[in-house]
Design a protein around this motif. Sequence first.
Motif, mmCIF file in Angstrom:
data_model
loop_
_atom_site.group_PDB
_atom_site.id
_atom_site.type_symbol
_atom_site.label_atom_id
_atom_site.label_comp_id
_atom_site.label_asym_id
_atom_site.label_seq_id
_atom_site.Cartn_x
_atom_site.Cartn_y
_atom_site.Cartn_z
ATOM 1 N N TYR A 96 -7.760 -6.945 -11.375
ATOM 2 C CA TYR A 96 -6.756 -6.237 -10.734
ATOM 3 C C TYR A 96 -6.897 -6.739 -9.371
ATOM 4 N N LEU A 97 -7.914 -7.169 -8.937
ATOM 5 C CA LEU A 97 -7.988 -7.242 -7.328
ATOM 6 C C LEU A 97 -7.506 -8.728 -7.675
ATOM 7 N N CYS A 98 -7.488 -9.454 -8.054
ATOM 8 C CA CYS A 98 -6.296 -10.644 -7.798
ATOM 9 C C CYS A 98 -5.168 -10.099 -7.864
ATOM 10 N N ALA A 99 -4.472 -9.230 -8.872
ATOM 11 C CA ALA A 99 -3.260 -9.250 -8.255
ATOM 12 C C ALA A 99 -3.199 -8.296 -7.319
ATOM 13 N N THR A 144 0.685 -13.165 -14.149
ATOM 14 C CA THR A 144 1.857 -12.550 -14.827
ATOM 15 C C THR A 144 2.689 -10.769 -14.109
ATOM 16 N N LEU A 145 1.683 -10.408 -13.531
ATOM 17 C CA LEU A 145 1.895 -9.066 -12.923
ATOM 18 C C LEU A 145 2.617 -9.618 -11.357
ATOM 19 N N GLU A 146 2.060 -10.597 -11.141
ATOM 20 C CA GLU A 146 2.652 -11.365 -9.836
ATOM 21 C C GLU A 146 4.363 -11.597 -9.946
ATOM 22 N N GLY A 147 4.337 -12.627 -11.487
ATOM 23 C CA GLY A 147 5.867 -12.733 -11.596
ATOM 24 C C GLY A 147 7.226 -12.170 -11.903
ATOM 25 N N TYR A 148 5.833 -10.625 -12.786
ATOM 26 C CA TYR A 148 7.174 -9.661 -12.880
ATOM 27 C C TYR A 148 7.801 -8.956 -11.002
ATOM 28 N N THR A 149 7.027 -8.569 -10.739
ATOM 29 C CA THR A 149 6.857 -8.339 -9.612
ATOM 30 C C THR A 149 8.303 -9.342 -8.519
ATOM 31 N N TYR A 150 7.859 -10.724 -8.382
ATOM 32 C CA TYR A 150 9.004 -11.957 -7.703
ATOM 33 C C TYR A 150 10.416 -11.422 -7.962
ATOM 34 N N THR A 151 10.363 -11.487 -9.875
ATOM 35 C CA THR A 151 11.110 -11.579 -10.601
ATOM 36 C C THR A 151 12.315 -10.594 -10.164
ATOM 37 N N PHE A 152 11.827 -9.577 -10.148
ATOM 38 C CA PHE A 152 12.278 -8.168 -10.555
ATOM 39 C C PHE A 152 12.711 -7.871 -8.628
ATOM 40 N N ALA A 153 12.341 -7.949 -8.089
ATOM 41 C CA ALA A 153 12.878 -7.504 -6.208
ATOM 42 C C ALA A 153 13.624 -9.028 -5.819
ATOM 43 N N ALA A 192 8.319 -2.312 -2.214
ATOM 44 C CA ALA A 192 7.568 -2.005 -1.882
ATOM 45 C C ALA A 192 7.335 -0.492 -3.536
ATOM 46 N N LEU A 193 8.210 -0.818 -3.572
ATOM 47 C CA LEU A 193 8.484 0.179 -4.320
ATOM 48 C C LEU A 193 7.550 0.190 -5.999
ATOM 49 N N ILE A 194 7.543 -1.338 -6.256
ATOM 50 C CA ILE A 194 6.655 -2.395 -7.120
ATOM 51 C C ILE A 194 5.284 -2.341 -6.434
ATOM 52 N N VAL A 195 5.354 -2.761 -5.136
ATOM 53 C CA VAL A 195 3.640 -3.114 -4.666
ATOM 54 C C VAL A 195 2.781 -2.164 -4.469
ATOM 55 N N PHE A 196 3.542 -1.115 -3.434
ATOM 56 C CA PHE A 196 2.767 0.403 -4.025
ATOM 57 C C PHE A 196 2.396 1.057 -5.098
ATOM 58 N N GLY A 197 3.234 0.757 -6.094
ATOM 59 C CA GLY A 197 2.803 0.973 -7.909
ATOM 60 C C GLY A 197 1.699 0.047 -7.865
ATOM 61 N N VAL A 198 1.377 -1.582 -8.291
ATOM 62 C CA VAL A 198 0.752 -1.723 -7.812
ATOM 63 C C VAL A 198 -0.844 -1.685 -7.821
ATOM 64 N N ILE A 199 -0.547 -1.174 -6.825
ATOM 65 C CA ILE A 199 -1.684 -0.288 -5.410
ATOM 66 C C ILE A 199 -2.721 0.508 -6.028
ATOM 67 N N CYS A 200 -1.823 1.356 -6.187
ATOM 68 C CA CYS A 200 -2.234 2.633 -6.482
ATOM 69 C C CYS A 200 -1.738 3.039 -8.097
ATOM 70 N N PHE A 201 -1.848 2.325 -9.159
ATOM 71 C CA PHE A 201 -1.953 2.667 -10.819
ATOM 72 C C PHE A 201 -2.444 1.323 -10.942
ATOM 73 N N GLY A 202 -2.368 0.297 -10.456
ATOM 74 C CA GLY A 202 -2.563 -1.186 -11.350
ATOM 75 C C GLY A 202 -3.820 -0.702 -12.007
ATOM 76 N N LYS A 203 -4.249 -0.178 -11.533
ATOM 77 C CA LYS A 203 -6.368 -0.423 -12.504
ATOM 78 C C LYS A 203 -6.154 0.099 -13.294
ATOM 79 N N HIS A 204 -5.159 1.295 -13.172
ATOM 80 C CA HIS A 204 -5.548 1.663 -14.616
ATOM 81 C C HIS A 204 -4.592 1.809 -15.653
ATOM 82 N N PHE A 205 -3.673 1.129 -15.024
ATOM 83 C CA PHE A 205 -2.374 -0.090 -16.163
ATOM 84 C C PHE A 205 -3.383 -0.697 -16.344
#
Length: 502
Positions: free
Chosen positions: A340-343, A267-276, A314-327
């Motif tokens: 998280y690691l899967c994403a 789902t998170l990958e889908g949001y990233t791909y669709t937005f970018a 990069a904004l989305i990918v970096f955001g997921v890497i840095c804050f994805g676990k918390h999210f």
Amino acid sequence: MTSSRQLKLGALMSYLAIGVNILAGLLYTPWMIHSIGRENFGLYTLAMSVISLFVFDFGLSSAVTRFIAKYLAEGRQDKADNCMGLVYRLYIIIDIVMMLVLVGVYFFIPQLYKELTLVEIERFKIVYVIAAIYSVISFPFIPINGVLTAHEKFIQLKLCDVAHKLIIVLAMSVCLLSGGGLYSLVSVNAIAGLIMILLKVSCIRKFTHQGISWRYFEKREFKEIVGFSGWVTIMSIAQRFIFNIAPSILGALSGSTSIAILGIATTLEGYTYTFANAINGMFLPKVSRIVSNDNGDVLPLMVKIGRIQIYITALIVFGVICFGKHFIQLWVGAEFKDSYLCALFVIVPCLLQLPQEIGNQTIFAKNKIKKLAIVYILMALVNIVLAVSLAPIFGALGICVSIFVAYMVRTIGMDIIFYKDLNINVMSFFKDTFVKLSIPLVLCFVLGFTINAVISLDSWLGFVIKGICFVWSYATVMYLFAMNENEKELVLSPINKLCKKL
């Protein structure tokens, strides 16, 4: 309305649709999981993936866009109508075959998904039937997106997408509030899809002159369309051996819990791909016009759009890497922490792949898709071998590692095609995009980790504060140290116009 204006407003509508979709997903995904349970959410994910394994456009939607855009560029509306007649003959035949296949699969569900319990099997059968009926009804209407794209009616197409998301959000909210379960949620998606088909057909009738010549048949042209769509079909099948087959592999080798964990990551990958990727699909008509000129060079457009895509991705990918676990912990709970690691494994390849999408469009425009299909076949084989090997041991994580490796194989293969077959200077592209932006990108990456470490609030408020700080820091660094004058003008122009109106 000019093509340029259609592109700009279409892009705006794309991001509006995506914004609605992401916001809705953030709100009702945890709501759905809480209402129907993690196992039923896994069954929901599995049903959608199984149907999508069989229901796809067999390359004909891309054929519609390519051939109609070509005929319209030549001023031959009659040829475009003839093309639609040929395409629909194929769609009707394929739809009948697909219906028979879906009926056959139904009777083998217990044998295919041995890791599901008997109760889960019975629930899955009902969900499968609902989704399969919708798929058979909707399949012949798949070309409507290609028609609107070929006519460059991006605003109408994207407005329909916005409406689709809103209908699903409202309907699913009503469904969850009234205590609806798994079956109701699947039915809501189907009904929303049928409403959207009617809206898009209305747009074609109102805003284009597109018709269908049912009686037309020309053997040579029919072969050309089948030849083009045949290779795209192979690519589509190969692509389905990535995400679409993943839940089925887990259903056979791991279980519904692993499917649910994978569902959150995808789902998170889908949001990233669709937005970018929101603006990429709108450039095929423009790329077709460039390559129709023997001296047409797509590299300047590829660099221009590639840089913009890097800023966004990069904004989305970096955001997921840095804050994805918390999210993920805040969003769906600690029980999905493994997502998280899967994403990360499925999202990171987007940063390298999406900025090169204009090159991919050029492959279609120049009808050089045979070698691209071979790359996709290799990608699928790599993924299946690794997935079957790793899933029994690592579950969802093993699937995501295999997807990561397979996607890197695809990207390298596409770069070889760009260089050898399209004469695109790939090294020049990387120099003008990733290399020139490398220092600002690294600085933003470090800033993301710093913000996450400094702001330790473990709440939605803390997450929002982190997000605002990161977006502001990212935008500032990119504007000051990365963007050229044209890109700065692209950012400032709408802001200045808005200020003047106010």
